[in-house]
Design an enzyme around this catalytic site. Structure first.
Site, PDB file in Angstrom:
ATOM      1  N   LYS A   1       6.688  38.850  35.467  1.00 58.25           N
ATOM      2  CA  LYS A   1       6.488  37.550  34.805  1.00 58.25           C
ATOM      3  C   LYS A   1       7.248  36.467  35.568  1.00 58.25           C
ATOM      4  CE  LYS A   1       6.244  39.316  30.042  1.00 58.25           C
ATOM      5  NZ  LYS A   1       6.940  39.337  28.770  1.00 58.25           N
TER       6      LYS A   1
ATOM      7  N   HIS B   1     -19.038  63.451  28.927  1.00 55.76           N
ATOM      8  CA  HIS B   1     -20.007  63.203  30.002  1.00 55.76           C
ATOM      9  C   HIS B   1     -19.365  62.424  31.130  1.00 55.76           C
ATOM     10  CE1 HIS B   1     -23.236  64.880  27.579  1.00 55.76           C
ATOM     11  NE2 HIS B   1     -22.541  64.370  26.566  1.00 55.76           N
TER      12      HIS B   1
HETATM   13  O1  LIG Z   1       4.018  38.465  21.480  1.00 58.80           O
HETATM   14  P1  LIG Z   1       4.425  37.950  22.815  1.00 58.80           P
HETATM   15  O2  LIG Z   1       5.809  37.401  22.807  1.00 58.80           O
HETATM   16  O3  LIG Z   1       3.425  36.940  23.314  1.00 58.80           O
HETATM   17  O4  LIG Z   1       4.460  39.163  23.823  1.00 58.80           O
HETATM   18  C1  LIG Z   1       3.321  39.898  24.120  1.00 58.80           C
HETATM   19  C2  LIG Z   1       3.641  41.201  24.795  1.00 58.80           C
HETATM   20  O5  LIG Z   1       4.348  40.983  26.003  1.00 58.80           O
HETATM   21  C3  LIG Z   1       5.311  42.003  26.202  1.00 58.80           C
HETATM   22  O6  LIG Z   1       6.561  41.453  26.028  1.00 58.80           O
HETATM   23  C4  LIG Z   1       5.318  42.609  27.550  1.00 58.80           C
HETATM   24  O7  LIG Z   1       4.283  42.275  28.340  1.00 58.80           O
HETATM   25  C5  LIG Z   1       4.995  43.026  25.118  1.00 58.80           C
HETATM   26  O8  LIG Z   1       6.074  43.811  24.796  1.00 58.80           O
HETATM   27  C6  LIG Z   1       4.511  42.150  24.026  1.00 58.80           C
HETATM   28  O9  LIG Z   1       3.823  42.890  23.057  1.00 58.80           O
END
Ligand SMILES: O=P(O)(O)OC[C@H]1O[C@](O)(CO)[C@@H](O)[C@@H]1O
Length: 537
Positions: A499, A371
């Protein structure tokens, strides 16, 4: 160029552009059974795909050319298949007995988890006021969230020992809503982070601790925190008691980690036996992956089909549509598994790949998708292969629901293949009372091209075992594709830049540093600062 040259598949793709999947069935009464394969409680029906024996033969030849059997052996024997991080990807050791050194480590932690979980369930370990724990909130993100969350949702029909919640987003709305209806005296937190440096998880963990401290009024809250990490000293520095830290290892990738202590929320929710049954189901798929000939090997066949659509028939996306409400989080889980693993554009030797790699993975549970976006699947301009995932039984479905759900799934896969001819459409308009000329001109809008491929993946019922096998099937499918594309499925360098930049942007937002980025970013930071003049990030 999107294809992989030199194996005859490019010309097969040109040949099959003229073919009709429905006609394959007319020419071969055995097609459904010849293209159906079984392993570990899963039934994989590939017959409604745009392939014939010649294509399958060439795909298997491509796999052999890429030394698929040796590469499977390399993965399962703990070789350093994760070349850029110089380590193994030995998640299968969390459910098999090999490689022995990894499997032995895994068993030790599994035993510790079972003992700990039993203490929580029996009430031997309690909260700061002496109340037993009734709810667990898993704080983690990516692989430290998506797998356990998907499994807890998928097994929702199983008996619960504890209620589970999952908090991942650093948007405060996520943890605020999890805490709003939680009782601090009976809430246990699992801090799940392989690195224990992930900003989102640490921020949420701090908020959880403040919330508990406020309620505990000086009482000891140590029993409320469990941590899972590959760097235990960081969890200890955060304040988690050493005996409540469950280690994992660098040889378990985040998105492959639900089988490790990262899955402790699954054991807390349903008990250690359910967690073990999940691993057993995955182990059965691992053994099949290791032993079955390539031409009958479910992960190999699924992986090769994915390459066929992506590299030769130029599909850009792949839809995952589980006809099971409890599997509604599977598409999100597979997005990380497939796109973080195979969203790469250099080979293992660092060369640019001259072909396309992972497609965009997306989906939604059936019948909701019908849907919403199925219109595009049926009449849109793109070729979108679909995986329909269908448990045939549902023990909690009230009378009449399951037949209707199954009928909808089968009808969708048939409608995609058969389509509707212009003539059928014209007749339908005539029956609706249109004049002959109106019916003629309206018919194209109602006609459906058909010939759209789908895979039907069935199981008797969604159990811990079949779910484990299903997840392992997709894990291995991803690996198979990475072998064909000659890329490393186990790193994720692409997520790092954002990051790093986030740290700089935070500094600028809080006025700690005068950093200039670009006009757009600088304007947005200025706008934020004007609304948060006292911001302390
Ligand atoms: O378990 P962590 O080290 O907090 O990372 C969380 C997630 O962040 C990442 O490194 C990337 O965002 C993933 O590969 C991973 O699963």
């Amino acid at each position: 160029m999107t294809g992989i040259d030199g194996n005859g598949l490019e010309s097969e793709a040109i040949r099959l552009k003229e073919a009709k999947i429905s006609e394959f069935f007319l020419r071969d009464s055995e097609r459904a059974s010849r293209f159906t394969f079984q392993a570990a409680g899963l039934i994989l029906d590939l017959s409604k795909n745009m392939v014939d024996d010649s294509v399958m033969g060439k795909l298997i030849a491509l796999a052999k050319c890429r030394n698929m059997s040796q590469r499977i052996e390399a993965l399962l024997s703990g070789e350093r298949v994760n070349s850029t991080e110089r380590r193994a990807a030995a998640h299968t050791a969390l459910r098999l007995d090999q490689p022995a050194e990894y499997a032995a480590l895994a068993r030790t932690i599994q035993d510790r988890i079972s003992t700990y979980v039993a203490c929580i369930h029996s009430g031997a370990v309690r909260g700061f006021s002496g109340k037993p724990f009734t709810r667990v909130i898993n704080i983690g993100i990516g692989g430290s969230d998506l797998g356990p969350k998907m499994v807890c949702s998928a097994l929702d029909h199983c008996e619960h020992k504890l209620e589970t919640r999952f908090v991942s987003n650093v948007d405060g709305s996520d943890i605020a809503s999890a805490l709003a209806d939680s009782d601090p005296e009976s809430t246990l937190f699992v801090l799940a982070s392989k690195t224990f440096t992930t900003q989102e998880t640490l921020r949420n963990a701090q908020t959880a601790r403040l919330w508990l401290q406020a309620a505990a009024d000086g009482a000891d809250i140590a029993s409320h925190f469990v941590a899972v990490t590959a760097v235990p000293e960081r969890a200890e520095a955060f304040g988690v008691a050493a005996d409540q830290i469950f280690p994992m290892w660098d040889w378990v990738g985040g998105r492959y980690s639900l089988w490790s202590a990262i899955g402790i929320s699954i054991a807390l929710a349903f008990g250690g036996e359910v967690f073990a049954a999940l691993r057993n189901g995955a182990a059965e798929m691992d053994r099949h992956f290791a032993q079955a000939p390539l031409s009958e090997n479910l992960p190999v066949l699924m992986g090769l089909l994915g390459c066929w659509y992506r590299n030769y028939l130029k599909a850009q996306t792949q839809a995952i549509i589980p006809y099971a409400h409890n599997l509604r989080l599977l598409p999100a889980y597979l997005q990380q598994l497939e796109m973080e693993s195979n969203g790469k554009s250099v080979t293992r030797d660092g060369e640019a790949v001259p072909y396309t790699t992972a497609p965009v993975i997306w989906g939604e549970s059936g019948t909701n998708g019908q849907h919403s976006f199925h219109q595009l699947l049926h009449q849109g301009t793109d070729l979108i292969p679909v995986d329909f995932i269908l448990p045939l039984k549902n023990p909690v479905a009230p009378d009449g629901h399951q037949p209707l759900l199954v009928a909808n799934c089968l009808a969708q896969s048939r409608a995609l293949m058969m389509g509707k001819s212009l003539e059928q459409a014209r007749i339908e308009f005539l029956k609706d009372g249109c004049s002959a000329s109106e019916a003629q001109s309206l018919a194209p809008a109602r006609a459906m091209p058909g010939n759209r491929p789908s895979t039907l993946l069935m199981m008797e019922a969604l159990t811990p075992e079949t779910l484990g096998a299903l997840i392992a099937l997709y894990e291995h499918k991803v690996y198979v594709q990475s072998v064909i594309w000659d890329i490393n499925a186990f790193d994720q360098w692409g997520v790092e830049l954002g990051k790093q930049l986030c740290g700089d942007v935070l500094q600028a937002m809080s006025g700690l540093a005068e950093i200039k980025f670009d006009g757009s970013t600088d304007n947005a930071i200025a706008r934020f600062r004007s609304m948060h003049p006292k911001c302390k990030c």
